[in-house]
Design a protein around this motif. Structure first.
Motif, short mmCIF file in Angstrom:
data_model
loop_
_atom_site.label_atom_id
_atom_site.label_comp_id
_atom_site.label_asym_id
_atom_site.label_seq_id
_atom_site.Cartn_x
_atom_site.Cartn_y
_atom_site.Cartn_z
N ARG A 176 -0.70 8.50 -1.81
CA ARG A 176 -2.13 8.61 -2.07
C ARG A 176 -2.53 10.02 -2.50
O ARG A 176 -3.40 10.21 -3.36
CB ARG A 176 -2.90 8.21 -0.81
CG ARG A 176 -4.41 8.22 -0.98
CD ARG A 176 -5.08 7.78 0.30
NE ARG A 176 -4.73 6.42 0.62
CZ ARG A 176 -5.38 5.35 0.16
NH1 ARG A 176 -6.40 5.52 -0.65
NH2 ARG A 176 -5.01 4.15 0.50
N THR A 187 -11.08 7.90 -13.15
CA THR A 187 -12.03 6.87 -12.74
C THR A 187 -13.40 7.21 -13.28
O THR A 187 -13.67 8.31 -13.68
CB THR A 187 -12.07 6.74 -11.22
OG1 THR A 187 -12.47 7.98 -10.67
CG2 THR A 187 -10.73 6.35 -10.67
N THR A 235 1.01 2.71 -9.61
CA THR A 235 0.77 3.95 -8.87
C THR A 235 0.36 3.68 -7.43
O THR A 235 0.73 4.43 -6.52
CB THR A 235 -0.33 4.77 -9.57
OG1 THR A 235 -1.48 3.95 -9.80
CG2 THR A 235 0.18 5.32 -10.89
N GLN A 236 -0.41 2.62 -7.19
CA GLN A 236 -0.77 2.29 -5.82
C GLN A 236 0.43 1.84 -5.00
O GLN A 236 0.46 2.01 -3.78
CB GLN A 236 -1.83 1.18 -5.82
CG GLN A 236 -3.20 1.65 -6.28
CD GLN A 236 -4.22 0.54 -6.30
OE1 GLN A 236 -3.87 -0.64 -6.14
NE2 GLN A 236 -5.49 0.89 -6.51
N ARG A 237 1.44 1.31 -5.66
CA ARG A 237 2.62 0.83 -4.94
C ARG A 237 3.66 1.92 -4.73
O ARG A 237 4.28 2.00 -3.65
CB ARG A 237 3.24 -0.35 -5.72
CG ARG A 237 4.55 -0.86 -5.17
CD ARG A 237 4.37 -1.50 -3.80
NE ARG A 237 5.61 -2.04 -3.30
CZ ARG A 237 6.55 -1.33 -2.66
NH1 ARG A 237 6.37 -0.03 -2.47
NH2 ARG A 237 7.64 -1.92 -2.22
N ARG A 272 -1.99 10.53 -6.42
CA ARG A 272 -2.55 9.63 -7.44
C ARG A 272 -3.60 10.37 -8.26
O ARG A 272 -4.52 10.95 -7.73
CB ARG A 272 -3.19 8.41 -6.78
CG ARG A 272 -2.16 7.53 -6.07
CD ARG A 272 -2.83 6.40 -5.32
NE ARG A 272 -1.87 5.73 -4.46
CZ ARG A 272 -2.22 4.85 -3.52
NH1 ARG A 272 -3.49 4.55 -3.33
NH2 ARG A 272 -1.30 4.29 -2.77
N ARG A 319 -2.44 1.16 -12.64
CA ARG A 319 -3.06 1.23 -11.32
C ARG A 319 -2.21 0.51 -10.28
O ARG A 319 -2.00 1.03 -9.17
CB ARG A 319 -4.46 0.63 -11.38
CG ARG A 319 -5.11 0.46 -10.03
CD ARG A 319 -6.58 0.17 -10.13
NE ARG A 319 -7.31 1.34 -10.58
CZ ARG A 319 -8.64 1.39 -10.66
NH1 ARG A 319 -9.36 0.34 -10.34
NH2 ARG A 319 -9.23 2.49 -11.08
#
Length: 672
Positions: free
Chosen positions: A665, A672, A659-661, A668, A656
């Motif tokens: 968006r 969840t 992928t967020q870095r 991704r 997580r």
């Protein structure tokens, strides 16, 4: 005949009463100290005479039993079943007397060996104990045979009585029908009975062991009379057997196959796993963690380290393996041929370089810590593998079919598939490591040649698998799916059954060629993905619910091997080892991908490295095999087990964050 048998029993009992335990002990002490030698000699001589008299009486009784059996055999007034029953009963008595005499001489020989041995020699005492245990096992088998023969003789006698009654009265039409049905049922039982015990007890490698049979407390409390007890003895049910090594067994195939049976332990275990997985997965979703983390916690709570409520662990883990198979099948559905052509070079090079770096680092640490090379090679190879089912859950729904540059999901899945191929290679080479560990290999050259031969054999099997895939793609897949699609209109169960059968068919093919079964499941999905996006969507809609349910069982089965108490005892060293391993795999993957990725795709190396920075769940299987073979010790096995589990728990967090870095968006695709 009965009078003779009673006389023999009374004589034997009298001989035992004459020699109380205290008297035997006192005489033995006197003989050992050298005091009272004349009394000792007279005591021994008297008992020897008595033993000789008993043996003579035994011979007389055996001869009388043989004469009685011959007389019964010539008696024409008896029916055939009645004659067979009486002769068989006399033969069993005769055999019992002979076995009793043999046991006396065996006891004398055992006493002689014990007196000649050295009480300080543990090896000699162990061998004597093993010989006595073997004699007891043989005696148990013979006693079991005699009991079965008596039961059969009793059955023949009952049949003879029924025949005699049937001859004395006129049977009604219903009685005649029932009699015919009874005879047909007897023939059916004789045809389907396998005699597994008698057929296997003489086979090579078969050992007879003492086991404990444990009944359910609820069932045992309900048995109050002899008829209920006899019914339970005839119906073994699913009571648990425990051997001397504390292994637990349940019934897999009953003697009477005409009666349906169910493993209630297994059903209760599945109910417990499913019911507890719901709140655990739900809580993890609420706090922002993947639900699979909750499923692992569910396994921990139900496993041996906490509630210990799972009785059929092997069965639960076997069902969980089906979750791995269908997960890889879905991965193959999403892994189109275009993606294969784009990433196959990167996947092969990346996985091979990463494994070589891990093995090299392991050998360096092994030299520093003075660990055997076979052990370091095995541990490094286990830790170099990453979890394909876990990463495939991260990438669920990510197709990554964009043109031009490589996408991270294609590269990551390609490298994981190549690691599954390496797993098959390692399993093939593992027997050689075991021989090298035990020193059975004649020379280093011979061991190297054997390893090369095994590698060539596995590579040849892979080539055959790929050729079969090309053949299936051009000849089988298209017509097979069209036929299934035509037959399944309005009824999806035919399509589901056809897809599951195809998965198991590819699994069987790869297993027959000594390649990993997981690769066969992936190839099954990849072959179906060649039929287009519509086919893939329809098949995935049918298979995904099955995959999700079985995946829950799989992740819960991982938790069964997590021991929180051991983790708490060694928390510091386990955290240091896990963080060191995760960071080292991440850094190695970044370096390898920086070298082999094209310039336009360098940005994905961080995400791919994050997906590879954990240890595959197959290290549980490999570690257990290595521990049984003596390659690694118990302590190393528990360390590998704990580090693997902690790395799987850290993997969602690292994925997580990465992928967020590094992923936009819109791209991704984390579950969840």
């Amino acid at each position: 005949m009965q009078v003779v048998c009673w006389l023999l029993c009374l004589s034997t009992a009298g001989a035992l009463v004459v020699l109380p335990k205290k008297q035997v002990a006192q005489q033995a002490i006197k003989l050992y100290r050298g005091n009272g030698a004349p009394q000792g000699y007279s005591w021994v001589a008297g008992n020897c005479k008595q033993l000789a008299g008993l043996l003579r009486q035994k011979n007389v009784v055996v001869k009388k039993l043989a004469a009685a059996a011959a007389a019964v055999g010539k008696d024409q007034s008896l029916s055939e079943p009645e004659r067979h029953f009486q002769v068989h009963t006399l033969e069993v008595f005769q055999k019992e007397l002979n076995e009793t005499g043999n046991l006396v001489f065996q006891a004398v020989q055992s006493l002689q060996r014990a007196l000649q041995g050295d009480y300080k020699d543990v090896v000699n005492m162990k061998e004597s104990s093993r010989q006595r245990l073997e004699a007891l096992r043989e005696a148990a088998i013979k006693e079991e045979q005699e009991y079965v023969e008596l039961v059969a003789a009793e059955k023949h006698q009952q049949e003879a009585v029924k025949s005699a009654l049937a001859q004395n009265k006129t049977l009604s039409m219903l009685d005649e029908i029932l009699e015919d049905v009874r005879k047909a049922a007897d023939r059916l039982e004789e045809e389907i009975e396998e005699h597994a015990f008698d057929n296997n007890k003489q086979m090579r490698g078969v050992n007879v062991e003492a086991v404990l049979r444990v009944e359910d407390e609820e069932k045992s409390g309900k048995r109050k009379n002899k008829s209920q007890q006899k019914e339970v003895e005839d119906d073994l049910g699913l009571s648990m057997l425990i051997d001397s090594q504390n292994n637990q067994y349940v019934l897999t195939k009953p003697r009477d196959s005409t009666m349906p049976r169910a493993d209630h332990h297994f059903i209760k275990d599945l109910v417990s796993v499913v019911m507890l997985s719901l709140p655990c997965g739900w809580i993890c979703s609420l706090v922002g963690l993947p639900p699979m983390f909750g499923y692992i916690v569910c396994g921990v709570l139900l496993g041996p380290s906490c509630l210990n409520s799972i009785k059929s662990m092997v069965q639960v883990e076997t069902l969980g393996e089906l979750g791995v198979f269908f997960t890889l099948f879905v991965v193959g559905l999403e892994f189109s041929p275009e993606r294969v052509r784009k990433v196959w070079k990167t996947s092969v090079q990346g996985s091979c370089y990463l494994s070589l770096l891990m093995v090299g680092a392991g050998l360096v640490w092994g030299q520093v810590l003075r660990i055997r090379p076979t052990q370091t090679v095995f541990i490094s190879t286990c830790l170099s593998l990453s979890s394909t089912p876990l990463v495939s859950r991260f990438l669920a729904g990510s197709r990554g079919d964009k043109e031009g540059d490589l996408d991270y999901s294609s590269v990551l899945l390609g490298m994981l598939v190549m690691q599954d191929v390496q797993l098959g290679l390692f399993i093939a080479v593992m027997p050689t490591l075991i021989q090298a560990q035990s020193g059975d290999l004649d020379s280093f050259l011979f061991g190297s040649l054997r390893v090369l031969y095994l590698l060539a054999q596995v590579l040849g099997s892979l080539a055959v698998v790929l050729l079969l895939c090309l053949l299936f793609k051009s000849v089988l897949i298209g017509p097979y799916y069209k036929k299934l699609h035509a037959e399944s209109k309005g009824n999806k169960e035919i399509l589901v059954l056809g897809m599951a059968a195809f998965v198991f068919f590819m699994l069987t093919v790869t297993d027959f060629l000594d390649v990993s079964m997981e690769l066969g499941c992936f190839l099954a999905g990849a072959l179906l993905s060649t039929q287009g996006h519509m086919v893939t969507t329809e098949v995935m809609g049918c298979i995904e619910p099955i995959r999700d349910f079985l995946a829950i069982i799989f992740f819960a089965s991982i938790g069964l091997h997590v021991f929180p108490t051991f983790v708490l005892y060694e928390l510091t060293i386990l955290l240091v080892l896990t963080l060191t391993l995760v960071i080292m795999k991440f850094v190695m993957a970044v370096l390898v991908l920086s070298v082999i990725l094209p310039p336009g795709s360098q940005h994905i190396r961080w995400v791919v490295s994050a997906g590879l920075a954990q240890v595959s769940e197959f290290s549980f299987v490999l570690g257990s095999r290595a521990r049984r073979a003596g390659i690694i010790s118990r302590e190393v096995y528990l360390l590998v087990l704990s580090v693997t589990t902690l790395s799987l728990l850290l993997a969602p967090v690292l994925w997580r964050v990465t992928t967020q870095r590094f992923v936009p968006r819109a791209e991704r695709k984390m579950v969840t």
